[in-house]
Design a protein around this motif. Structure first.
Motif, short mmCIF file in Angstrom:
data_model
loop_
_atom_site.label_atom_id
_atom_site.label_comp_id
_atom_site.label_asym_id
_atom_site.label_seq_id
_atom_site.Cartn_x
_atom_site.Cartn_y
_atom_site.Cartn_z
N LYS A 259 21.34 -6.19 -6.78
CA LYS A 259 20.19 -5.96 -6.20
C LYS A 259 19.57 -7.71 -5.40
O LYS A 259 20.20 -8.85 -6.20
N ILE A 260 19.16 -7.46 -4.37
CA ILE A 260 18.76 -8.69 -3.92
C ILE A 260 17.24 -8.54 -3.95
O ILE A 260 16.39 -7.60 -3.70
N ASP A 261 16.35 -9.82 -4.25
CA ASP A 261 15.01 -10.23 -4.29
C ASP A 261 14.97 -11.60 -3.53
O ASP A 261 15.04 -12.61 -3.61
N THR A 262 13.64 -11.22 -2.68
CA THR A 262 13.15 -11.96 -2.27
C THR A 262 11.64 -12.24 -2.28
O THR A 262 11.05 -11.86 -1.67
N LYS A 263 11.42 -13.84 -2.24
CA LYS A 263 9.89 -13.65 -2.73
C LYS A 263 9.34 -15.18 -1.91
O LYS A 263 9.88 -16.11 -2.26
N TYR A 264 7.87 -15.03 -0.99
CA TYR A 264 7.73 -15.67 -0.68
C TYR A 264 5.87 -15.78 -1.49
O TYR A 264 5.38 -15.33 -1.43
N TRP B 33 -1.35 -15.47 -2.71
CA TRP B 33 -0.44 -14.42 -2.29
C TRP B 33 0.22 -14.92 -2.45
O TRP B 33 1.62 -16.01 -2.00
N ASP B 34 1.18 -13.50 -3.17
CA ASP B 34 2.53 -13.48 -3.69
C ASP B 34 3.61 -12.14 -2.76
O ASP B 34 2.68 -11.39 -3.20
N PHE B 35 4.88 -12.65 -2.28
CA PHE B 35 4.86 -11.22 -1.57
C PHE B 35 6.67 -11.55 -1.89
O PHE B 35 7.35 -12.45 -2.28
N ASN B 36 6.86 -10.05 -1.64
CA ASN B 36 8.49 -9.68 -2.68
C ASN B 36 9.08 -8.73 -2.03
O ASN B 36 8.72 -7.11 -1.47
N LEU B 37 10.37 -9.21 -0.95
CA LEU B 37 10.92 -8.09 -0.65
C LEU B 37 12.07 -7.74 -0.99
O LEU B 37 13.14 -8.98 -0.79
N GLY B 38 13.04 -6.65 -1.60
CA GLY B 38 14.19 -7.13 -2.46
C GLY B 38 15.46 -5.02 -1.63
O GLY B 38 14.38 -4.44 -0.94
N HIS C 24 19.78 4.29 -3.01
CA HIS C 24 19.65 2.70 -2.04
C HIS C 24 18.35 2.75 -2.26
O HIS C 24 17.43 3.37 -2.61
N GLY C 25 17.70 1.61 -2.81
CA GLY C 25 16.62 1.24 -3.09
C GLY C 25 15.91 0.03 -2.75
O GLY C 25 17.00 -0.72 -2.32
N ALA C 26 14.73 0.33 -1.50
CA ALA C 26 14.19 -0.44 -0.73
C ALA C 26 12.65 -0.75 -1.16
O ALA C 26 12.07 -0.07 -1.53
N PHE C 27 12.12 -2.15 -1.35
CA PHE C 27 11.26 -2.07 -1.36
C PHE C 27 10.30 -3.20 -1.40
O PHE C 27 11.16 -4.33 -1.17
N VAL C 28 9.45 -3.19 -1.30
CA VAL C 28 8.09 -4.35 -0.86
C VAL C 28 7.12 -4.39 -1.71
O VAL C 28 6.28 -3.44 -1.75
N GLN C 29 6.34 -5.65 -1.83
CA GLN C 29 5.49 -5.54 -2.86
C GLN C 29 4.25 -6.72 -2.81
O GLN C 29 5.04 -7.89 -1.98
N ALA C 30 2.74 -6.83 -2.56
CA ALA C 30 2.01 -8.21 -2.28
C ALA C 30 0.75 -8.52 -3.32
O ALA C 30 0.89 -7.64 -3.95
N TRP C 31 0.77 -9.57 -3.51
CA TRP C 31 0.23 -9.80 -5.06
C TRP C 31 -0.53 -10.81 -4.36
O TRP C 31 -0.04 -12.10 -4.71
N TYR C 32 -1.60 -10.57 -5.13
CA TYR C 32 -3.10 -11.33 -5.24
C TYR C 32 -3.73 -11.72 -6.13
O TYR C 32 -4.62 -11.21 -6.90
N LYS C 33 -3.72 -13.55 -6.20
CA LYS C 33 -4.53 -13.34 -7.21
C LYS C 33 -5.97 -15.16 -7.16
O LYS C 33 -4.95 -15.73 -6.62
N ASN C 34 -6.48 -14.45 -7.38
CA ASN C 34 -7.75 -15.59 -7.17
C ASN C 34 -8.80 -15.85 -8.63
O ASN C 34 -8.94 -15.38 -8.90
N THR C 35 -7.35 -17.23 -9.29
CA THR C 35 -8.27 -17.26 -10.73
C THR C 35 -8.99 -17.36 -10.43
O THR C 35 -9.92 -17.57 -11.96
#
Length: 818
Positions: free
Chosen positions: A465-470, A475-480, A510-521
């Motif tokens: 598994k390869i996972d990239t976070k930005y 915003w937190d973005f995740n692609l893997g 095979h699995g490909a995934f993308v995710q976005a996480w918005y946090k307003n504390t």
């Protein structure tokens, strides 16, 4: 007596005179500040003592610290008291449960984030840790010593998400901002009936998580079967979860630092586990101090060691071994009787005698962590788990005694390699590779027919598994991407008459995934959404799985939460025959063939509201779940449809409620869950009927007292009995088979269990501390029925058999921390 009195009344002299005399006798030098020894007097030290004994004598009399610099030089200093408050650098909230350690001292912050610790030198290295925050390592000289200052800790972005709710149930069980329930075993106190940090026993304290047969190898999350749970240890999927064939967890509690439980709204990086997910992790930080733990209870002995390798690497080793080779305790007997109940290991045919029953288990875990610089982390993990049971079968054949040995073993071996790279403050990438092997093997000796039957169930899985976070502002973005290859082998081999059947299946996905996480504390708002696409090469099938989680705070004390997910899995556990593997561990893993054993797919949605104020916490949520692709073989039928081989689905909807109150040293809680769980099998005579895991009502009531020295916990567990089928009255047998009434129209007796446990903590010396504890499981010794089944005897009559839960079971533990 007069001589002793004379010694006690001996006139005191200046410590400077004593030091001068010691310097002359032993040819050494003492270095200290000029005014340090002013007005300090001591009783003269006996001249016949060794140098070390003289120095220890002076330390006891003065509370000064003598430190050996070389063979000729000693320094003298006063003990230094440091106090302070530890806070989150972002929210400025105090952090309770933070640990402050030095070479000889240890402290933990209280609910106000306050701590006090006594140290020996300004050069002493102080380490401050709290889960979810970056570790602070700093010499004492760099802290404020004049008053109790505030120390702030930075959030560790790559660790588990920060705490949203502390002490969700008891201290150490928290609610995280990633919607999971987390268990931190460094801060964990105690739950009723548990004296070890057993992960899979602990999670059953949460609403809608239980085990219908009281084992950790059959945990039911929101009405699902155990094989529908994704269980991972340091990012490696585990196909074996229990020792004693399921009565205790197989994951060593000392090397497993945290566990996360996810019911819904999973991160897109996770696949499998259509009912729930349990993620266990070892420590993420390098521990620069050597420490070790030794423990002994009535079931096993265990040891753990953290071995620093320089300043950039550390090695952790843990092992556990059952006591049966050395002594069989009453607790061990109770557990052994429970696992062999109504199996061939306990009861054989009338002409066969069982003897020489032996059972043992062990596990070994290893974690190596290497951090060459601030940007790279490398981790290697290894785990080995083993259970072995054997017994002799003896029969007299033609007046000749013949003995054959039957045995069953269950073992797992997993290795994982993980690398994380921090490219800059915003971008992080990781790669995780693991291989896990599981094998269940039984050799069944039929001594009367001179026959041997070998059964094997083997699972081998490799994953990358390869996972990239930005991170960009809020915003937190995740692609893997993830590749997984799973191989399952099932073998049945009989020597007389000769019969061999070996089924081998391989599935690549095979699995490909993308995710976005918005946090307003500031506004208390968080939303995480993503999608995972899975491609199964064997069937050329594409499965798309959206995931969504939303949380919003309002009126300061309230939070609402909405979650939803689609998931799938390609493996399940089935039962071919009730006597598989000697009837002890009847379930074998099986890969989907996309036909008779379908791909299991689930859809789930839940919504809830949480209230917290002044020590009170109330959490209530409702959920609806549908799981398609289950088979009758995977659902633990033991009465009607025991031998059916059909596929269908189940729908589960229900309500979870938790009320917890903290006051002083007490944490008390009441949890309740309601579930309506219904099967649909279109090809069966009974199309719709209650699930075998339909526990309609479940209630847990408990309280835990926690102080500096004591942890005490008591609790009550109640739940309605599981559904079962009974023979038709006055028409019990048709065509030599049991004729059952309506499917699952009756229920077993309601389940009630009272537990208690206590642990006392104390220091043996400055560097050694200890714990002793005891627990009682099923204090009332209630005989809880967990399963019924029926068989036709030689007189064409039906015999009813029942399996029962553990009776009164006591345990005790001694643990030493070095």
């Amino acid at each position: 007596m007069f001589k002793l009195q004379g010694q006690n009344s001996e006139q005191k002299v200046s410590i400077s005179e004593v030091l001068e005399q010691i310097s002359k006798v032993h040819s050494i030098t003492f270095n200290y500040e000029s005014n340090l020894l002013n007005d300090i007097t001591v009783t003269p030290v006996p001249e016949n003592l060794s140098l070390n004994s003289k120095i220890r004598n002076l330390e006891k009399q003065t509370n000064l610290v003598f430190e050996k610099i070389s063979d000729l030089v000693y320094t003298i200093s006063k003990t230094i008291n440091l106090c302070g408050y530890i806070k989150d650098s972002e929210s400025e909230k105090t952090l309770s449960g933070a640990t402050i350690t030095s070479k000889f001292s240890y402290a933990v912050t209280n609910d106000d984030g306050y701590f006090e610790i006594e140290l020996q030198s300004l050069n002493e290295l102080l380490t401050i840790r709290h889960i979810g925050f970056k570790t602070i390592e700093r010499q004492l000289r760099y802290f404020t010593l004049d008053y109790c200052d505030t120390i702030t800790m930075l959030i560790q972005q790559e660790a588990i998400s920060p705490v949203l709710i502390e002490t969700y149930l008891v201290r150490g069980i928290d609610k995280k901002q990633d919607w999971s329930t987390a268990i931190d075993y460094k801060r964990f106190t105690l739950l009723p009936g548990i004296i070890e940090s057993d992960v899979l026993q602990t999670v059953q304290a949460l609403p809608s998580i239980l085990s219908v047969d009281e084992t950790v190898s059959n945990i039911n999350i929101r009405g699902g079967s155990h094989d529908q749970n994704l269980i991972m240890w340091d990012d490696m999927k585990m196909y074996q979860t229990g020792h004693f064939f399921g009565l205790i967890s197989s994951f060593n509690p000392h090397i497993t630092e945290t566990a996360n439980v996810i019911n819904n709204g999973s991160d897109v990086a996770l696949t499998d586990g259509v009912s729930g997910t349990i993620l266990m992790q070892t420590e993420k930080q390098i521990d620069s101090k050597f420490n070790s733990i030794f423990g002994l209870n009535f079931l096993n002995a265990d040891i753990f060691s953290n071995i620093p390798i320089g300043t950039k690497s550390s090695l952790q080793i843990a092992s556990r071994k059952s006591l049966d080779d050395f002594a069989r305790t009453p607790t061990y007997e109770v557990y052994f009787d429970r696992i062999t109940q109504d199996t061939e290991a306990e009861n054989n045919s009338a002409n066969v005698t069982n003897s020489n029953q032996e059972f043992n288990f062990y596990d070994a875990s290893l974690r190596w962590l290497y951090q060459p610089n601030d940007k790279n982390v490398l981790r290697l993990n290894f785990i080995l788990i083993n259970n072995d049971l054997g017994f002799n079968e003896t029969a007299s054949i033609n007046n000749i005694s013949r003995t054959r040995r039957s045995n069953i073993s269950q073992n797992s071996l997993a290795v994982g390699l993980y690398h994380k790279r921090q490219w800059n403050e915003k971008l992080t990438s990781s790669i995780n590779i693991y291989n896990t092997e599981y094998k269940l093997e039984a050799l069944n000796a039929d001594v009367l027919n001179n026959q041997l039957q070998l059964q094997e169930n083997i699972v081998s899985e490799t994953s990358l598994k390869i996972d990239t976070k930005y991170r960009l502002n809020q915003w937190d973005f995740n692609l893997g991407y993830q590749f997984t290859e799973t191989e399952v082998i099932n073998l049945n081999d009989i020597d007389l008459p000769r019969f061999v059947r070996r089924d081998e299946e391989v599935l690549r996905s095979h699995g490909a995934f993308v995710q976005a996480w918005y946090k307003n504390t500031n506004q208390g708002f968080s939303v995480r959404g993503g999608i995972r696409t899975n491609y199964l090469t064997s069937f050329q099938k594409l499965i798309i799985e959206p995931r969504l989680s939303i949380r919003k705070t309002f009126l300061d004390q309230f939070e609402i939460e909405v979650q939803g997910e689609f998931k799938h899995q390609s493996t399940s556990q089935i039962v071919n025959f009730q006597n598989d593997f000697l009837g002890i561990e009847k379930r074998r893993w099986q890969l989907t063939d996309n036909d008779s054993i379908p791909i299991i797919e689930s859809k789930q949605i839940s919504a809830g509201v949480l209230y917290k104020h002044n020590g009170w916490l109330v959490d209530a949520k409702g959920f609806y779940k549908i799981v398609d692709g289950i088979t009758t073989q995977s659902q633990s039928f033991t009465t009607k449809y025991e031998f059916a081989r059909e596929s269908g689905n189940y729908t589960a909807h229900g309500f979870e409620f938790l009320c917890r109150k903290k006051f002083n040293h007490f944490s008390s809680w009441l949890s309740y869950s309601y579930i309506n769980n219904t099967y649909t099998f279109e090809t069966l005579e009974s199309t719709e009927f209650p699930s075998n895991f339909d526990i309609t009502h479940s209630i847990t009531l408990g309280t835990t007292f926690s102080s500096k020295f004591w942890n005490i916990s008591t609790g009550l567990n109640y739940r309605t009995g599981k559904p079962t089928s009974i023979p038709m009255d006055s028409n019990e047998i048709i065509d030599d088979d049991v004729n059952f009434d309506k499917t699952n129209s009756e229920r077993l007796m309601n389940y009630v269990r009272i537990d208690a446990s206590a642990i006392y903590k104390f220091k043996i010396s400055n560097s050694i501390r200890s714990e002793i504890g005891a627990s009682v499981w099923n204090l009332s010794n209630r005989e809880n029925t967990i399963n019924n089944y029926y068989r036709i005897n030689e007189n064409d009559e039906i015999d009813k058999f029942s399996r029962f839960s553990l009776g009164l079971a006591t345990n005790a533990v001694v643990r030493i921390y070095f």
